[in-house]
Design an enzyme around this catalytic site. Structure first.
Site, PDB file in Angstrom:
ATOM      1  CB  THR A 130      83.581  44.724   4.064  1.00 58.36           C
ATOM      2  OG1 THR A 130      82.702  44.203   5.060  1.00 58.36           O
ATOM      3  CG2 THR A 130      84.813  45.269   4.776  1.00 58.36           C
ATOM      4  CD  GLU A 132      81.934  43.102   9.913  1.00 54.45           C
ATOM      5  OE1 GLU A 132      82.621  43.178  10.933  1.00 54.45           O
ATOM      6  OE2 GLU A 132      80.709  42.864   9.948  1.00 54.45           O
ATOM      7  CE1 TYR A 154      87.587  40.838   5.844  1.00 54.03           C
ATOM      8  CE2 TYR A 154      85.736  42.023   6.831  1.00 54.03           C
ATOM      9  CZ  TYR A 154      86.350  41.443   5.725  1.00 54.03           C
ATOM     10  OH  TYR A 154      85.706  41.475   4.506  1.00 54.03           O
ATOM     11  CE  LYS A 158      88.474  42.908   2.954  1.00 58.16           C
ATOM     12  NZ  LYS A 158      88.535  42.697   1.502  1.00 58.16           N
TER      13      LYS A 158
END
Ligand code: NAP
Ligand code: F7E
Length: 351
Positions: A130, A132, A154, A158
């Site tokens: 991601t 992110e 999160y 990840k």
């Protein structure tokens, strides 16, 4: 014989589009479904219930927090391709359930890779990585070489998943890729993500079924693309002869505020703004009625302020590029939400 693929997170937005894509390409698709107290297969019911697909789609109960279920499933199905899309995918929620988020998003990925090692199956592995990961970066646009600085449990989970994929690729010669995907949306997007929350609320407001839309940080900027196109990119990564990591993005960035304006514009409502920070309000320029307000509960303890991706490696090596621009994406989401409201209204009238 059909080529076999396994998808974790098959009941999610991307899982459902990827299933459709792979079935169209002639695969037998096996989906990992986690047990919930109620039905969670709404996005794939049209596949499960269609007799045409009885030899193309199979679902299995399992969970990324339960290693034995993963090992058994890999041993039974022996998929040629594995798409690991299962995750606790909500960034804000990850601050409330950080341990669970790490169990699923970080260790769940490790468990999948270990199941490949243990069963010694010959397979290719896609990891749903991601944007992110880039978090607090000041580099723009972000590509495969941009340093990571995640800003949420999160993002950190990840990040672990990203590196364990790289490590297992190097240590055990597993064909494993990270698809570093920027935000991608669709009419099937979960209703608590900002895009779908906005398109659904704009429709309800225009139909007189909701008064106000409450949002958090309107200044956050994202690179939003159309989910089915990103699922095609996932598949393309696994068709290469060497495993590599790729960014998929549109290369354009827009604020949440701009997203709101475009969504209401599709419904012929012009939004103007007054006030600032938590007192900012969006109002209908014709009627002066306030339609958008800020609720600080939607702010995050740490925010990713701006993301904009550089997809040139995917364009060059995968012949992948986005096709749907933000205005088209918002239009198709608004039209779909409006259609759903009208269908529900007809259903209510009939009852
Ligand atoms: P989504 O709609 O939230 O779907 C997540 C899926 O994971 C659902 O099928 C969910 O099952 C499943 N899941 C949750 N916990 C699980 C567990 N413990 N064991 C097995 N499955 C579990 O997410 P999405 O938007 O399709 O995204 C797919 C993947 O890409 C996710 O890994 C996400 O983090 C990542 N990603 C998404 C974006 C994006 O913009 N959409 C961008 C970059 C990366 P239920 O249906 O039962 O909840
Ligand atoms: O937030 C702001 C919020 O929750 C986008 C996931 O798919 O993409 C997604 O993560 C922005 C943020 O997505 C509200 O603060 C304002 O800046 O739609 P979102 P996300 O956090 O970008 C990445 C790539 C993933 O990997 C994730 O799995 O919008 N925002 N007001 C709001 N966000 C929400 N949810 N709700 C609001 O009311």
């Amino acid at each position: 014989m059909k080529k076999t693929a396994l998808i974790t997170g098959v009941t999610g937005q991307d899982g459902s589009y990827l299933t459709e894509l792979l079935i169209k390409k002639g695969y037998a698709v096996h989906g990992l479904v986690r047990k919930s107290s109620n039905f969670n297969t709404k996005r794939i019911d049209h596949i499960i219930e269609n007799k045409k697909y009885t030899d193309s789609f199979f679902f299995h109960y399992g969970d990324l927090t339960d290693p034995s279920s993963l090992n058994r499933l890999l041993d039974k199905v022996k998929p040629k391709e594995i798409y690991n899309l299962g995750a606790q995918s909500h960034v804000k929620v990850s601050f409330q359930i950080p341990d669970y988020t790490a169990q699923v998003d970080a260790l769940g990925t490790l468990r999948m890779l270990d199941a490949i090692r243990d069963t010694e199956i010959d397979t290719k592995f896609y990891q749903a990585s991601t944007s992110e990961l880039f978090g607090k970066t000041s580099d723009s646009p972000q590509n495969e070489n941009t340093p990571f600085y995640p800003r949420s449990p999160y993002g950190v989970a990840k990040l672990y998943a990203y590196w364990i994929v790289v490590n297992y690729r190097e240590a055990y010669d597993i064909f494993a890729c990270n698809g570093i995907l920027f935000n991608h949306e669709s009419p099937r997007r979960g209703r608590t993500f900002v895009t779908r929350k906005i398109t659904q609320a704009a429709c309800k407001i225009s139909e007189g079924m909701q008064d106000v839309l409450y949002l958090g940080n309107l200044d956050a900027k994202r690179d939003w693309g159309y989910a089915p196109e990103y699922c095609l990119g996932m598949w393309k990564m696994l068709q290469k002869s060497n495993p590599k990591d790729y960014v998929l993005a549109t290369g354009k960035t827009f604020s949440v505020r701009q997203f709101v304006e475009i969504a209401f514009k599709v419904l012929n409502i012009k939004i103007k703004w007054k006030g600032s920070n938590i007192n900012e309000e969006g109002y209908n320029s014709k009627t002066n009625k306030v339609l958008v307000k800020i609720d600080k509960d939607y702010y995050r303890p740490t925010e990713v302020n701006i993301l904009k991706g550089d997809f040139s490696k995917a364009e060059k090596e995968l012949d992948w590029r986005p096709k749907t621009d933000l205005e088209q994406l918002i239009k198709l989401m608004v039209e779909s939400d409006m259609e759903k409201l009208r269908t529900e209204a007809v259903y209510r009238q009939k009852k």
